[in-house]
Design a protein around this motif. Structure first.
Motif, mmCIF file in Angstrom:
data_model
loop_
_atom_site.group_PDB
_atom_site.id
_atom_site.type_symbol
_atom_site.label_atom_id
_atom_site.label_comp_id
_atom_site.label_asym_id
_atom_site.label_seq_id
_atom_site.Cartn_x
_atom_site.Cartn_y
_atom_site.Cartn_z
ATOM 1 N N LEU A 237 0.854 -1.191 0.000
ATOM 2 C CA LEU A 237 0.000 0.000 0.000
ATOM 3 C C LEU A 237 0.889 1.241 0.000
ATOM 4 O O LEU A 237 1.999 1.227 0.538
ATOM 5 C CB LEU A 237 -0.909 0.026 1.233
ATOM 6 N N ALA A 238 0.414 2.288 -0.608
ATOM 7 C CA ALA A 238 1.139 3.553 -0.560
ATOM 8 C C ALA A 238 1.135 4.075 0.870
ATOM 9 O O ALA A 238 0.198 3.834 1.643
ATOM 10 C CB ALA A 238 0.493 4.570 -1.496
ATOM 11 N N GLY A 239 2.186 4.804 1.247
ATOM 12 C CA GLY A 239 2.223 5.325 2.599
ATOM 13 C C GLY A 239 3.432 6.219 2.826
ATOM 14 O O GLY A 239 4.266 6.435 1.927
ATOM 15 N N GLU A 240 3.539 6.706 4.058
ATOM 16 C CA GLU A 240 4.637 7.577 4.438
ATOM 17 C C GLU A 240 5.769 6.747 5.033
ATOM 18 O O GLU A 240 5.539 5.875 5.881
ATOM 19 C CB GLU A 240 4.177 8.611 5.470
ATOM 20 N N LEU A 241 7.000 7.005 4.550
ATOM 21 C CA LEU A 241 8.174 6.304 5.054
ATOM 22 C C LEU A 241 8.548 6.891 6.426
ATOM 23 O O LEU A 241 8.987 8.025 6.526
ATOM 24 C CB LEU A 241 9.344 6.475 4.073
ATOM 25 N N THR A 242 8.343 6.087 7.463
ATOM 26 C CA THR A 242 8.605 6.579 8.819
ATOM 27 C C THR A 242 9.943 6.109 9.385
ATOM 28 O O THR A 242 10.549 6.793 10.189
ATOM 29 C CB THR A 242 7.479 6.120 9.766
ATOM 30 N N GLU A 243 10.403 4.929 8.953
ATOM 31 C CA GLU A 243 11.696 4.415 9.409
ATOM 32 C C GLU A 243 12.418 3.767 8.226
ATOM 33 O O GLU A 243 11.835 2.948 7.514
ATOM 34 C CB GLU A 243 11.514 3.373 10.529
ATOM 35 N N LEU A 244 13.687 4.123 8.037
ATOM 36 C CA LEU A 244 14.496 3.558 6.950
ATOM 37 C C LEU A 244 15.749 2.935 7.554
ATOM 38 O O LEU A 244 16.533 3.618 8.228
ATOM 39 C CB LEU A 244 14.877 4.649 5.943
ATOM 40 N N ASP A 245 15.929 1.632 7.359
ATOM 41 C CA ASP A 245 17.021 0.901 7.994
ATOM 42 C C ASP A 245 18.205 0.611 7.069
ATOM 43 O O ASP A 245 19.208 0.041 7.521
ATOM 44 C CB ASP A 245 16.498 -0.430 8.539
ATOM 45 N N VAL A 246 18.107 0.946 5.780
ATOM 46 C CA VAL A 246 19.171 0.593 4.824
ATOM 47 C C VAL A 246 19.527 1.807 3.969
ATOM 48 O O VAL A 246 18.828 2.824 3.971
ATOM 49 C CB VAL A 246 18.728 -0.569 3.913
ATOM 50 N N SER A 247 20.610 1.652 3.219
ATOM 51 C CA SER A 247 21.017 2.666 2.246
ATOM 52 C C SER A 247 21.501 1.951 0.990
ATOM 53 O O SER A 247 21.753 0.734 0.997
ATOM 54 C CB SER A 247 22.123 3.557 2.819
ATOM 55 N N ASN A 248 21.641 2.690 -0.085
ATOM 56 C CA ASN A 248 22.107 2.096 -1.340
ATOM 57 C C ASN A 248 23.485 1.473 -1.175
ATOM 58 O O ASN A 248 24.381 2.055 -0.557
ATOM 59 C CB ASN A 248 22.162 3.160 -2.436
#
Length: 284
Positions: free
Chosen positions: A68-79
């Motif tokens: 589902l579409a949504g707001e990114l609240t937590e990001l645990d990785v990077s490129n």
């Protein structure tokens, strides 16, 4: 009497001039020593190689698509970060509540563009997971080379100034828009030296002549529809006629009255004549 003396002096001058010319000629002949460099004749297999260029791509790319579409609240990785299947990637706030997204496969994160606080669609991949432990080299060949290549055959590929064995896994039997036949080969990349998009240089043996005499191509002289080389024997150049079987940029396969281990002239040969005295110099 005067006439006799004049004739006598004239004859004497002619004789002296002739002797002088003979002496000069002899000195020139004695002094003619040609400086040359040599290389050893070898008896090996002659391999004519074709070099092709392609691109390296990951063996597998798995997209990460949100349910589902949504707001990114937590990001645990990077490129570029390495993940394993099941690792937590991010947390989103959607219309149905908080959603945790995990890695669908082992590999490296690529294509990640969103940051915390961004709204992310579920119509396009949020990121991808690329398996770079095994890379695919894609290149294209002519119809002639397509007939030579064999599936499961291993060739040498050079990427990032290092050589790797590459095993052919796919050979297309229909040409692409350029008229060439696409080919894929796999390369083990456990140390991740090869990055996606890198240029790969693959070497393919196009023709092989077994157990033949090999000389540097520059040693072969072609003159008046004749091919010959100069062999150094006892500091003298000996002209020998040969037959050229195949020619490469560096090495030529030949036949003739010549043996492996003999020394052939590779520089200075264009000024030589049969029997000339030579001074062999070390190659610089």
């Amino acid at each position: 009497m005067k006439r006799f003396m004049f004739v006598l002096m004239f004859c004497l001058l002619v004789v002296l001039a002739a002797c002088s010319n003979d002496d000069t000629t002899n000195v020139e002949q004695e002094e003619r020593v040609v400086a040359v460099e040599t290389a050893e004749v070898k008896e090996e297999d002659f391999i004519l190689e074709r070099v092709l260029y392609g691109r390296a791509i990951p063996n597998q790319i798995t997209p990460i698509i949100l349910p589902l579409a949504g707001e990114l609240t937590e990001l645990d990785v990077s490129n570029g970060e390495t993940v394993e299947e099941g690792d937590r990637i991010a947390v989103f706030s959607t219309a149905q509540g908080s959603t945790t997204v995990t890695a669908p496969a082992d590999g490296k994160i690529t294509g990640l563009q969103a940051s915390e606080g961004d709204m992310v669609s579920n119509e396009e991949p949020f990121a991808t997971v690329a398996d770079t432990d095994v890379m695919i080299v894609e290149f294209a060949v002519t119809a002639e080379l397509q007939q030579i290549l064999t599936k499961d055959e291993t060739y040498t590929v050079e990427v990032a100034n290092e050589e790797f064995p590459a095993t052919v896994t796919q050979i297309d039997f229909t040409p692409d828009d350029s008229g060439l036949y696409p080919v894929q080969a796999t390369v083990e990349n456990e140390e991740n030296i090869i990055l996606p998009g890198m240029v790969a240089r693959i070497t393919i043996p196009e023709q092989v002549i077994e157990d033949t005499l090999l000389v540097p191509t520059q040693a072969v002289v072609h003159e008046n529809d004749e091919d010959f080389i100069y062999v150094v024997t006892n500091d003298k150049a000996e002209k020998r006629t040969i037959t050229v079987l195949e020619t490469g940029s560096d090495t030529s396969a030949i036949e003739g009255e010549i043996e492996a281990g003999e020394e052939v002239v590779i520089t200075g040969q264009l000024t030589l004549s049969d029997g000339d005295q030579v001074d062999v110099k070390e190659e610089e």
